[in-house]
Design a protein around this motif. Sequence first.
Motif, short mmCIF file in Angstrom:
data_model
loop_
_atom_site.label_atom_id
_atom_site.label_comp_id
_atom_site.label_asym_id
_atom_site.label_seq_id
_atom_site.Cartn_x
_atom_site.Cartn_y
_atom_site.Cartn_z
N THR A 11 32.29 33.09 -55.91
CA THR A 11 33.28 33.81 -55.92
C THR A 11 34.71 32.86 -55.18
OG1 THR A 11 32.65 35.10 -54.32
CG2 THR A 11 32.20 35.81 -56.30
N LEU A 13 37.87 31.00 -54.89
CA LEU A 13 38.79 30.64 -55.68
C LEU A 13 40.00 29.61 -55.05
CD1 LEU A 13 39.62 34.13 -57.33
CD2 LEU A 13 37.97 32.48 -58.10
N SER A 15 42.90 26.56 -54.59
CA SER A 15 44.24 26.82 -55.38
C SER A 15 44.34 25.58 -56.35
CB SER A 15 45.21 26.52 -54.45
OG SER A 15 45.21 25.22 -53.44
N ASN A 25 40.84 26.81 -62.28
CA ASN A 25 40.40 27.71 -63.68
C ASN A 25 38.83 27.95 -63.81
OD1 ASN A 25 43.01 28.36 -63.88
ND2 ASN A 25 43.44 27.04 -65.93
N ARG A 28 37.41 30.08 -61.37
CA ARG A 28 37.84 31.43 -61.90
C ARG A 28 36.95 31.87 -62.89
NH1 ARG A 28 44.11 33.49 -62.99
NH2 ARG A 28 43.42 35.96 -63.42
N ALA A 31 33.60 32.80 -61.51
CA ALA A 31 33.94 34.29 -60.75
C ALA A 31 33.48 35.20 -61.74
CB ALA A 31 34.90 34.15 -59.74
N PHE A 314 43.61 36.03 -67.75
CA PHE A 314 44.88 35.19 -67.34
C PHE A 314 46.23 35.77 -67.98
CE2 PHE A 314 41.25 32.57 -66.91
CZ PHE A 314 41.55 31.45 -65.87
#
Length: 531
Positions: A11, A13, A15, A25, A28, A31, A314
């Motif tokens: 999980t 995330l 940058s 992405n 993400r 996750a 998104f």
Amino acid sequence: MRIVRIAPDMTDLPSAEQVGAKAANLARMAALGLPVPPAFVLPVSLCAATVAGESKARKALEEGLAEGIAFLEERTGRRFGDGRQPLLVSVRSGAARSMPGMLETVLDVGCTRLATQGLIRMTGHPRFAWDCRRRFLESYGSVVLNLDPHGFDRAAAALAAAEGLPDALDLDGEALERLSETYQHFIEEADESVPDAPMEQVLAAAQAVYRSWMSPRAVAYRRIERLEHLAGTAVTVQAMVYGNRGLTSGAGVAFSRNPSTGDAAPMIDVLLSAQGEEVVSGSRTPLGEEVLRAAVPEAAAELRDVLVRLERAFGDVQDVEFTVEDGRLFILQTRNAKRTPQAALRIAVALVEEGLITPHEALARLDDRDMDGLSETHLAGSGDPVAYGTGASTGVACGRVAFSSETAQRMAGGGEPVILVRPDTSTADVTGFSVASGILTAVGGRTAHAALVARQMGKPSVVGCAALVMDEVGHVARIAGQEIHEGDWLALDGGTGAIYPGRFEIVTSRPEADLAQVAVWRTAAPVPACA
């Protein structure tokens, strides 16, 4: 240096500035529990030092790759380059902002001679194994060794002709084994070599992907799109999944809604028994969603569900790359879709109406668009088209034909509108795209990287026109048998895919209803100039 690990149960995330938008992405999606193959990322911060050839960067790269490959082996239960259960990987780029098709990718890394035999043992499918081997040699030779990719194309075409086949895609396993040896000889004749040690392969591939940051097309794209502030690219190394394993396997690109018109229906292109670069490179003309539904209905239905989930997560239209391996869907990438100005307006209005974004967010997304100058175009008095292709970017264009980016720049510099006519959609033509009024290609699909760039630039585009035959040596093209020379007038309709020889007037109109909605938002909640 710290590598970033990505897998469905993780999980974290990171940058986009750290690992690039593509990997951010990917993390993400993992996750969210989507079917993402495990991966690890070498950071953007290593790019400049690697390009400069610093010894500390090489050491950090070697250590990061060793740690990351061990992670992938643990996650997949396979060993890198093994002779029984081989792990192969893809090595991909990814900057903090999307640069579709401008940086390099190397696929099937780790496909040594031993691993090729391992793929045969693991799958019982010799054709698949030798297809992976020849794909690896072509990818490594073109990207890492900088050999002319047309040399590989010519070798494949010659063998297909000798076998009495229309295309190298029809070669059987025994012929693909011979083709792999031919590729090996081609590489050696150029005084180059491909290491047969998998860790040497992945190191060279990662270095090549970092170096692609300074390629002429990448530099030109950053200049055109005002992205010169970006620090570099990350490198994502991901366990391979195989769209070339058979007729219940394939690769494709899907948009959660149409990025050319703004229509709410998904837009899906796919090639069966193929790997993803064949779709996004524009070298082949893909097929539609109906082919995917017929071959792998469960995966096709799952893809539709994934598109809805991603758009909601998104809050924007998504451009998704996917692979199906033996009927199982994997998602390799998602990003906010490049879109035409007209689609940007229509999509913003629709997303507000659907409650996915606020009017304030919609106005912020439209802030860099010229709403006052936005118009829809139509050809006046064009009559019947001479041929059709696939409309890849809406709008119409009329101009003089140019067969190269260099000619397009020269013509445009003289004040002439230009239609760039090319055999396929290649991001190497980005400078030609930037000055052309429209783009026409013989092969390629609406989801190829170059088509994405055309939409982003607002250039009408028609791709995959089977009636177009180009003779680049003779500087002539034929469309449905009609000769077209450089300097001739040609018109395109990027919505319908129609092609018209001659010069025609372009009529404009405005999408008044959508513009009126934007005016209401601005009156109700004006956005500060700096938003």
